[in-house]
Design a protein around this motif. Structure first.
Motif, short mmCIF file in Angstrom:
data_model
loop_
_atom_site.label_atom_id
_atom_site.label_comp_id
_atom_site.label_asym_id
_atom_site.label_seq_id
_atom_site.Cartn_x
_atom_site.Cartn_y
_atom_site.Cartn_z
N THR A 409 0.84 -1.19 0.00
CA THR A 409 0.00 0.00 0.00
C THR A 409 0.87 1.25 0.00
N ARG A 410 0.37 2.31 -0.65
CA ARG A 410 1.05 3.61 -0.64
C ARG A 410 -0.02 4.67 -0.38
N ASN A 411 0.25 5.56 0.57
CA ASN A 411 -0.64 6.68 0.85
C ASN A 411 0.21 7.94 0.93
N ASP A 412 -0.03 8.89 0.02
CA ASP A 412 0.79 10.09 -0.09
C ASP A 412 -0.07 11.34 -0.11
N ALA A 413 0.48 12.41 0.45
CA ALA A 413 -0.09 13.75 0.30
C ALA A 413 0.99 14.65 -0.27
N TYR A 414 0.61 15.57 -1.15
CA TYR A 414 1.61 16.43 -1.78
C TYR A 414 1.07 17.85 -1.91
N LEU A 415 2.00 18.78 -2.07
CA LEU A 415 1.67 20.18 -2.26
C LEU A 415 2.76 20.84 -3.09
N THR A 416 2.37 21.59 -4.11
CA THR A 416 3.34 22.36 -4.89
C THR A 416 2.82 23.79 -5.04
N TYR A 417 3.75 24.71 -5.15
CA TYR A 417 3.39 26.12 -5.27
C TYR A 417 4.33 26.78 -6.25
N SER A 418 3.76 27.55 -7.16
CA SER A 418 4.57 28.30 -8.11
C SER A 418 4.10 29.74 -8.12
N GLY A 419 5.07 30.66 -8.20
CA GLY A 419 4.71 32.07 -8.17
C GLY A 419 5.79 32.91 -8.81
N LYS A 420 5.51 34.19 -8.94
CA LYS A 420 6.44 35.14 -9.55
C LYS A 420 7.03 36.06 -8.50
N VAL A 421 8.35 36.21 -8.54
CA VAL A 421 9.02 37.18 -7.69
C VAL A 421 8.85 38.57 -8.29
N ASN A 422 9.06 38.65 -9.61
CA ASN A 422 8.85 39.88 -10.36
C ASN A 422 8.60 39.49 -11.82
N THR A 423 8.63 40.42 -12.73
CA THR A 423 8.33 40.13 -14.13
C THR A 423 9.38 39.24 -14.78
N LYS A 424 10.58 39.16 -14.19
CA LYS A 424 11.66 38.38 -14.78
C LYS A 424 11.94 37.06 -14.07
N THR A 425 11.47 36.93 -12.83
CA THR A 425 11.84 35.77 -12.03
C THR A 425 10.61 35.09 -11.44
N SER A 426 10.59 33.77 -11.55
CA SER A 426 9.53 32.97 -10.93
C SER A 426 10.16 31.76 -10.25
N TRP A 427 9.38 31.11 -9.40
CA TRP A 427 9.92 29.97 -8.67
C TRP A 427 8.83 28.92 -8.46
N ASN A 428 9.28 27.69 -8.27
CA ASN A 428 8.41 26.54 -8.01
C ASN A 428 8.94 25.78 -6.81
N SER A 429 8.06 25.32 -5.96
CA SER A 429 8.49 24.50 -4.82
C SER A 429 7.43 23.45 -4.56
N GLY A 430 7.82 22.40 -3.85
CA GLY A 430 6.86 21.34 -3.55
C GLY A 430 7.38 20.38 -2.52
N VAL A 431 6.46 19.65 -1.91
CA VAL A 431 6.83 18.65 -0.91
C VAL A 431 5.81 17.51 -0.98
N ARG A 432 6.27 16.31 -0.72
CA ARG A 432 5.40 15.13 -0.66
C ARG A 432 5.82 14.28 0.53
N ILE A 433 4.85 13.74 1.23
CA ILE A 433 5.13 12.82 2.33
C ILE A 433 4.15 11.65 2.24
N GLY A 434 4.64 10.46 2.55
CA GLY A 434 3.78 9.29 2.41
C GLY A 434 4.17 8.17 3.36
N TYR A 435 3.37 7.12 3.31
CA TYR A 435 3.59 5.96 4.18
C TYR A 435 3.29 4.71 3.36
N THR A 436 4.22 3.78 3.33
CA THR A 436 4.04 2.55 2.57
C THR A 436 4.12 1.34 3.49
N THR A 437 3.37 0.31 3.15
CA THR A 437 3.46 -0.97 3.86
C THR A 437 3.63 -2.08 2.83
N LEU A 438 4.31 -3.11 3.22
CA LEU A 438 4.54 -4.26 2.34
C LEU A 438 4.45 -5.53 3.18
#
Length: 725
Positions: A409-438
């Motif tokens: 089994t795999r259970n994950d939650a994730y979040l990503t965010y992208s935005g602009k610093v100004n007209t020339k610069t933008s950035w993207n970030s994200g994180v995921r965390i999960g729990y697996t069983t076998l």
């Protein structure tokens, strides 16, 4: 974007100007729908129009001929993609955003991509580098998402009935392929049905010497079973790779329903199956007396996908919602028999996977938030038996995986965010965390009398990414990206059934942890003001942490175990491997003059294992440098393209011996460099019809791609016809 993606777009556009310019690429997947220039990760796309123009044999060949990925082949019916030195279970395959990787994906070479019909693909996106934050486990080195055609409403097609019929014939393997799709459209619902059949005969290799390298891989003889007795037969044509042909059938059915409030409901059903597929490399294995195996083949490779998707705009807190529930069923099997031994061994694996995927997207003025949850449940049933081909008698046989209950089994939650610093610069970030069983149990351990009958483990998984895009000018783009990837151990890692050899027994290791990668990318794009020239360059460095490798182990405090009456060394998969992979890729495209486009790409990868004494040794799966150079002419009536595919030499000193590089299938000293020359064309003689023709490997060069166990096709003349209505 690769060469024909551009030329085929130009073919279908109305000429509003005589000046040609490069088109912008939009990445459209389950997680992305944005221009490529807004994504800091390296992504390459292959469009449906390019796939149709190139007239590939199967889905793996789409990647191999793009110049953007390497592909390993052990048989004609297959193809194992390699991204930045990562392969098989260490890259993630997705179809329509749904993961194909299951709990028995192995670390060697895989041919599962074969089960996606190339003719049903709308576009293919290759994500380079760790992609776990967006896509989850297994995306250590990258991910490949194959978006298939969608059912179209009447508002999109303006036709109640529309469709396509394609056919193709090629000489190198006497291929006969047929494809047909039909779209029925109403205002609020639509149906798309597609079917295809592919028949491939034995593959012919090239007959001409590859530079000054010796001839290699000719099929001098093979084994036939005549009146129940194995017999050596001299091959009438040593350039025909006897017992490499196969057939394939594909079916896809899609339905879409649009409510008056805009909510969308989609049903997606896909089915693929093949005939038996001979494992060609194993049929050429030799021993002291001749060929080792009389039979070695994969049983029919079957895949069933059933999925339901619901889309609603502004559903939760102003976020657009996409919910998918899916079921996948797969079957694969291995069948082998040694020469003179009439017991055919049969091992069958049946997998089932259930998944739910909830994605939400919220757009702000200058930013975008995407978040969601995924849950997967996989299980496998492993059986085996032996049957005597002379008497028909069957007997039990040890299974490839434990013969009890095997699930993950795999259970994950994730979040990503992208935005602009100004007209020339933008950035993207994200994180995921999960729990697996076998969990894995041994129902009957009479074949392997070890003092336990169950194995289980639990792992917390996590990954993150951060990317920055800076545009110092309108025609210059700078990118920096750092991201991590992970792969949770599966049944193949943990519990592949205790194979022994040379007085060694492999036992499970419940302490096995996920493999991890951390990658840094630096890249730039330079364009001309008139958009007729573009240069993309990416450099990457990946650190491989806690790599799973097989080594000496202790079980119950002992390094040896009494196994079948003899003392054997204990081995197990463990997290003790450290390695790095580094390299770069360069892509150039420019219009030399109107209607004449030149493209070139080059990829280089270096991989090394970091030993305990801080010395280095080769890492496997690392292809030599490779790429593609091409020139194309297009107007609204015809497209012509000539291109060169090339690979560098892989010296034996750069092989990981006795690993997945398969040095036994290479000439002495390693795999020689090679290049092929190719010419392709398409035209539209009448409305709705397109004729395709081409010559691949014009010089009929004899060669083999790195780590492969079958020679590549020789000179191939093909023709195809498409009719759209």
């Amino acid at each position: 974007m690769s060469l024909l993606t551009i030329t085929t777009y130009a073919q279908t556009q109305k000429d509003t100007t005589k000046v040609k310019h490069l088109e912008e690429v939009v990445i459209a997947t389950q997680k992305y729908l944005k221009p490529k220039k807004e994504i800091p990760q390296q992504v390459e796309s292959i469009s449906r129009k390019e796939i149709e123009f190139q007239n590939f044999q199967n889905t793996a060949d789409i990647l191999a001929s793009s110049g953007n990925a390497a592909v390993q082949k052990s048989q004609q019916g297959g193809g194992s993609p390699v991204i930045r030195g990562f392969e098989a279970s260490r890259i993630l395959l997705l179809v329509d955003g749904i993961r194909m990787n299951n709990l028995i994906f192995r670390a060697g070479h895989l041919q599962n991509i074969l089960t996606v019909d190339k003719n049903s693909i709308e576009n293919m996106d290759i994500f380079f580098g760790p992609s776990s934050t967006v896509f989850g486990s297994d995306a250590l080195g990258g991910a490949i998402n194959m978006e298939t055609k969608k059912a179209k409403l009447f508002s999109d097609t303006k036709k109640a009935f529309s469709g396509n019929a394609l056919t193709r014939y090629s000489t190198v393997n006497e291929e006969k392929s047929i494809y047909f799709d039909l779209n029925y459209a109403k205002e609020n619902w639509a149906s798309l049905t597609s079917v295809s059949f592919n028949e491939f005969g034995d593959l012919k290799m090239g007959k001409n010497r590859n530079r000054n390298n010796p001839f290699f891989g000719e099929r001098e003889q093979y084994i036939e079973t005549v009146n129940g007795v194995d017999t050596y037969v001299t091959n009438a044509d040593k350039y025909v790779q006897k017992f490499s042909g196969y057939t394939q059938y594909n079916l896809m059915q899609k339905l879409v329903y649009k409510q008056s409030n805009g909510n969308l409901h989609d049903l997606n059903f896909q089915f693929s199956t093949t005939s038996d597929i001979p494992r060609y490399d194993r049929l050429t294995d030799s021993n002291a007396t001749g060929l080792r195996n009389a039979e070695w083949f994969y049983g029919p490779q079957k895949r069933i996908l059933a999925a339901y998707t619901f889309n609603r705009d502004k559903a939760i807190l102003g976020s657009d919602l996409k919910f998918t529930a899916s079921f996948q069923n797969g079957e694969e099997s291995r069948h082998n028999r040694r020469f003179g031994n009439y017991e055919l061994q049969n091992r069958i694996e049946k997998t089932n996977a259930f998944a739910i995927d909830l994605d939400l997207k919220k757009k702000f003025t200058n930013s975008e938030l995407m978040y969601g949850f995924e849950s997967y449940y996989d299980y496998v049933n492993s059986t085996a038996y032996s049957n005597n081909i002379q008497t028909g008698e069957t007997t039990p046989l040890d299974t490839r995986y434990p013969n009890g209950n095997n699930n993950m089994t795999r259970n994950d939650a994730y979040l990503t965010y992208s935005g602009k610093v100004n007209t020339k610069t933008s950035w993207n970030s994200g994180v995921r965390i999960g729990y697996t069983t076998l969990k894995s149990t041994i129902k009957d351990n009479s074949f392997f009398p070890l003092p336990f009958n169950s194995i289980s483990q639990n792992n917390v998984t996590y990954s993150g990414t951060l990317g920055i895009i800076h545009n110092p000018g309108k025609n210059v783009r700078l990118v920096a990206n750092i991201g991590s990837g992970y792969r949770a151990p599966n049944i193949d890692d943990l519990a592949k059934i205790f194979e022994s050899g040379n007085n060694m027994v492999i036992v499970p290791n419940e302490d096995l942890e996920p493999e991890k990668t951390i990658t840094a990318d630096l890249g730039f794009t330079i364009k001309s003001k008139n958009k007729r020239f573009q240069l993309d360059h990416t450099y990457f460095y990946t650190r491989f942490i806690d790599a799973i490798v097989t080594g000496a182990f202790e079980y119950n405090g002992s390094a040896t175990i009494d196994y079948n009456g003899s003392t054997s060394q204990v081995m197990a998969n463990q997290n003790k491997g450290k390695a790095f992979v580094t390299g770069f890729s360069t892509n150039l495209k420019t219009y030399i003059i109107d209607n004449v486009l030149f493209t070139a790409n080059f990829n280089y990868t270096l991989g090394r294992v970091v030993n305990e004494d801080d010395t280095y040794s080769p890492l496997d799966h690392i292809a030599p440098y490779y790429g593609k150079i091409g020139i194309a002419y297009d107007n609204k009536y015809i497209i012509l393209e000539g291109y060169i595919l090339y690979n560098g030499k892989k010296d034996l000193k750069d092989y990981l011996l006795n690993g997945e590089d398969n040095e036994q299938y290479a000439p002495k000293g390693g795999m020689p460099a090679w290049e092929t020359y190719n010419l392709k064309a398409s035209s539209r003689p009448i409305y709705g019809a397109t004729v395709y023709a081409g010559i691949e490997n014009i010089l009929d060069t004899q060669y083999r791609t790195f780590a492969s166990g079958i020679n590549a096709p020789g000179r191939n003349i093909y023709g195809g016809l498409k009719y759209s209505f």
